[in-house]
Write a protein that holds these residues in place. Sequence first.
Motif, PDB file in Angstrom:
ATOM      1  N   ARG A   1     -58.368 -16.410  17.200  1.00  0.00           N
ATOM      2  CA  ARG A   1     -59.121 -15.273  17.235  1.00  0.00           C
ATOM      3  C   ARG A   1     -57.720 -14.159  18.219  1.00  0.00           C
ATOM      4  O   ARG A   1     -58.373 -14.396  18.517  1.00  0.00           O
ATOM      5  CB  ARG A   1     -60.896 -14.866  16.556  1.00  0.00           C
ATOM      6  CG  ARG A   1     -60.580 -16.499  16.555  1.00  0.00           C
ATOM      7  CD  ARG A   1     -62.269 -15.885  15.660  1.00  0.00           C
ATOM      8  NE  ARG A   1     -63.034 -16.837  15.344  1.00  0.00           N
ATOM      9  CZ  ARG A   1     -62.934 -17.422  14.242  1.00  0.00           C
ATOM     10  NH1 ARG A   1     -62.259 -17.045  13.471  1.00  0.00           N
ATOM     11  NH2 ARG A   1     -63.929 -18.976  13.412  1.00  0.00           N
TER      12      ARG A   1
ATOM     13  N   ALA B   1     -58.175  -9.994  17.082  1.00  0.00           N
ATOM     14  CA  ALA B   1     -58.728  -8.988  16.711  1.00  0.00           C
ATOM     15  C   ALA B   1     -57.961  -7.996  15.684  1.00  0.00           C
ATOM     16  O   ALA B   1     -57.061  -6.913  16.174  1.00  0.00           O
ATOM     17  CB  ALA B   1     -59.813  -7.793  17.575  1.00  0.00           C
ATOM     18  N   ALA B   2     -57.272  -8.444  14.634  1.00  0.00           N
ATOM     19  CA  ALA B   2     -55.602  -7.683  14.162  1.00  0.00           C
ATOM     20  C   ALA B   2     -56.796  -7.994  12.981  1.00  0.00           C
ATOM     21  O   ALA B   2     -56.665  -8.831  12.050  1.00  0.00           O
ATOM     22  CB  ALA B   2     -54.762  -8.247  14.355  1.00  0.00           C
ATOM     23  N   HIS B   3     -56.036  -6.351  12.005  1.00  0.00           N
ATOM     24  CA  HIS B   3     -56.287  -6.927  10.309  1.00  0.00           C
ATOM     25  C   HIS B   3     -54.631  -6.578  10.051  1.00  0.00           C
ATOM     26  O   HIS B   3     -53.624  -5.874  10.207  1.00  0.00           O
ATOM     27  CB  HIS B   3     -57.285  -6.441   9.651  1.00  0.00           C
ATOM     28  CG  HIS B   3     -56.475  -5.014   9.913  1.00  0.00           C
ATOM     29  ND1 HIS B   3     -57.624  -4.045  11.057  1.00  0.00           N
ATOM     30  CD2 HIS B   3     -56.665  -3.982   9.486  1.00  0.00           C
ATOM     31  CE1 HIS B   3     -57.248  -3.097  11.338  1.00  0.00           C
ATOM     32  NE2 HIS B   3     -56.562  -2.474  10.472  1.00  0.00           N
TER      33      HIS B   3
ATOM     34  N   VAL C   1     -49.431  -4.970  11.106  1.00  0.00           N
ATOM     35  CA  VAL C   1     -50.899  -5.576  11.342  1.00  0.00           C
ATOM     36  C   VAL C   1     -50.610  -5.166  12.625  1.00  0.00           C
ATOM     37  O   VAL C   1     -49.754  -4.834  13.500  1.00  0.00           O
ATOM     38  CB  VAL C   1     -50.045  -7.182  12.451  1.00  0.00           C
ATOM     39  CG1 VAL C   1     -51.643  -7.315  12.582  1.00  0.00           C
ATOM     40  CG2 VAL C   1     -49.823  -8.273  11.316  1.00  0.00           C
TER      41      VAL C   1
ATOM     42  N   GLY D   1     -53.896  -3.972  15.648  1.00  0.00           N
ATOM     43  CA  GLY D   1     -55.114  -4.898  16.758  1.00  0.00           C
ATOM     44  C   GLY D   1     -54.710  -6.304  17.759  1.00  0.00           C
ATOM     45  O   GLY D   1     -55.043  -6.158  18.369  1.00  0.00           O
TER      46      GLY D   1
ATOM     47  N   ILE E   1     -53.209 -14.206   6.542  1.00  0.00           N
ATOM     48  CA  ILE E   1     -53.749 -13.138   6.267  1.00  0.00           C
ATOM     49  C   ILE E   1     -54.871 -13.487   5.575  1.00  0.00           C
ATOM     50  O   ILE E   1     -53.512 -13.622   4.333  1.00  0.00           O
ATOM     51  CB  ILE E   1     -52.316 -12.097   6.337  1.00  0.00           C
ATOM     52  CG1 ILE E   1     -51.621 -12.436   7.392  1.00  0.00           C
ATOM     53  CG2 ILE E   1     -53.035 -10.367   6.264  1.00  0.00           C
ATOM     54  CD1 ILE E   1     -50.414 -11.110   7.372  1.00  0.00           C
TER      55      ILE E   1
ATOM     56  N   ASP F   1     -56.493  -6.898   5.183  1.00  0.00           N
ATOM     57  CA  ASP F   1     -56.894  -8.541   4.786  1.00  0.00           C
ATOM     58  C   ASP F   1     -56.636  -9.083   6.829  1.00  0.00           C
ATOM     59  O   ASP F   1     -56.212  -8.514   7.684  1.00  0.00           O
ATOM     60  CB  ASP F   1     -55.804  -8.850   4.745  1.00  0.00           C
ATOM     61  CG  ASP F   1     -56.225  -9.263   3.437  1.00  0.00           C
ATOM     62  OD1 ASP F   1     -57.134  -8.799   2.579  1.00  0.00           O
ATOM     63  OD2 ASP F   1     -55.051  -9.802   2.698  1.00  0.00           O
ATOM     64  N   PRO F   2     -58.114  -9.809   7.209  1.00  0.00           N
ATOM     65  CA  PRO F   2     -57.963 -10.154   8.732  1.00  0.00           C
ATOM     66  C   PRO F   2     -56.411 -10.139   9.345  1.00  0.00           C
ATOM     67  O   PRO F   2     -56.415 -11.571   7.811  1.00  0.00           O
ATOM     68  CB  PRO F   2     -58.898 -10.578   9.149  1.00  0.00           C
ATOM     69  CG  PRO F   2     -59.680 -11.296   7.697  1.00  0.00           C
ATOM     70  CD  PRO F   2     -59.127 -10.163   6.129  1.00  0.00           C
ATOM     71  N   PHE F   3     -56.211 -10.788   9.988  1.00  0.00           N
ATOM     72  CA  PHE F   3     -54.959 -11.736  10.968  1.00  0.00           C
ATOM     73  C   PHE F   3     -55.419 -12.856  12.108  1.00  0.00           C
ATOM     74  O   PHE F   3     -56.513 -12.284  12.825  1.00  0.00           O
ATOM     75  CB  PHE F   3     -53.684 -10.863  11.530  1.00  0.00           C
ATOM     76  CG  PHE F   3     -52.744 -11.320  11.876  1.00  0.00           C
ATOM     77  CD1 PHE F   3     -51.765 -11.907  11.604  1.00  0.00           C
ATOM     78  CD2 PHE F   3     -53.215 -11.820  13.497  1.00  0.00           C
ATOM     79  CE1 PHE F   3     -50.643 -12.820  11.718  1.00  0.00           C
ATOM     80  CE2 PHE F   3     -52.545 -12.412  14.069  1.00  0.00           C
ATOM     81  CZ  PHE F   3     -50.525 -13.068  13.450  1.00  0.00           C
ATOM     82  N   THR F   4     -55.129 -13.958  11.623  1.00  0.00           N
ATOM     83  CA  THR F   4     -55.727 -15.231  12.547  1.00  0.00           C
ATOM     84  C   THR F   4     -55.038 -16.060  12.622  1.00  0.00           C
ATOM     85  O   THR F   4     -54.120 -17.128  12.252  1.00  0.00           O
ATOM     86  CB  THR F   4     -57.010 -15.749  11.588  1.00  0.00           C
ATOM     87  OG1 THR F   4     -58.147 -14.959  11.439  1.00  0.00           O
ATOM     88  CG2 THR F   4     -57.756 -17.249  13.005  1.00  0.00           C
TER      89      THR F   4
END
Length: 286
Positions: free
Chosen positions: A4, A6-8, A190, A192, A208, A270-273
């Motif tokens: 994980r 903490a980015a989006h 992106v 974060g 994403i 949207d979250p980035f993972t």
Amino acid sequence: MVHRVAAHLAAVHTYPVKGCHRLDHDEAQVEPWGLAGDRRWMLVDADGVGVTQRETTDLVRLRALPRPGGLLLTADGRPDLHVAEPAADPVPVRVFTSRRPVDAIPAGPAADDWLGELVGRPVRLVRLARPARHLDPDERAHDPGDRVSFADEYPLLLASTASLDALNGWLTDAGAEPVPMSRFRPNLVVTGAPAWAEDDWAGRRFRIGDTTFRAAGPCDRCVVTTTDQETGVRGHEPLRTLARHRNIGRKLLFGLHAVPEHTGRVAVGDPFTLLSPPAGRADDDR
């Protein structure tokens, strides 16, 4: 395994004609060859080789807006031109002289004349008939796949706001002006993630929103980054500073190439993972 971060997703951009001014989006459809409408059109010279901002900075004036059945071309001081999606026989063109030829459909003399007056040289406008491979399979450590638009190498380019902040810190320390993200012409931005974290993502997968991608390695930057994307004025930065701080393997690196693993949509926010841990790590849910 999921690592994980903490980015989006902070921004989404497309460039309907290769080298033209960007379009900003709240969301975009992801296709196997990149974002919908991204770099499906290109200017070519008499030999059928792509004409980009490397050759003419006047392309920053070109705004290309996809419309049902074609494309609207606009530029300050020029009458608008609607270009219908062409239906002529395809011709072979190359993104660069060293690349494989791909089939493209000529848009016709009206578009050619309009664009030739804009950039001050004879050009033809073509539309990619079918996204296809233009890089040999063994040319890159991480293969771009068998379908790509008129993008230089890979379907998508991702950039990080933290990495831009770090670069601008170096520029400011050297007495130079900071540069905006537009200099690097990314599709996905992106925020974060730590600065330069993307250096370690090559070969890994990330998500994403609900769409997954494969990171295909860092992007080697060229003279286009020294071009103001609003005025066309060309200087020396940020290449000089990248040469001092980001010269890795004789390449000046900024940004990350990526390949979609399936179709979907991406949207700002949207979250980035990351979907696998860094090398040497076996833990997850970090």
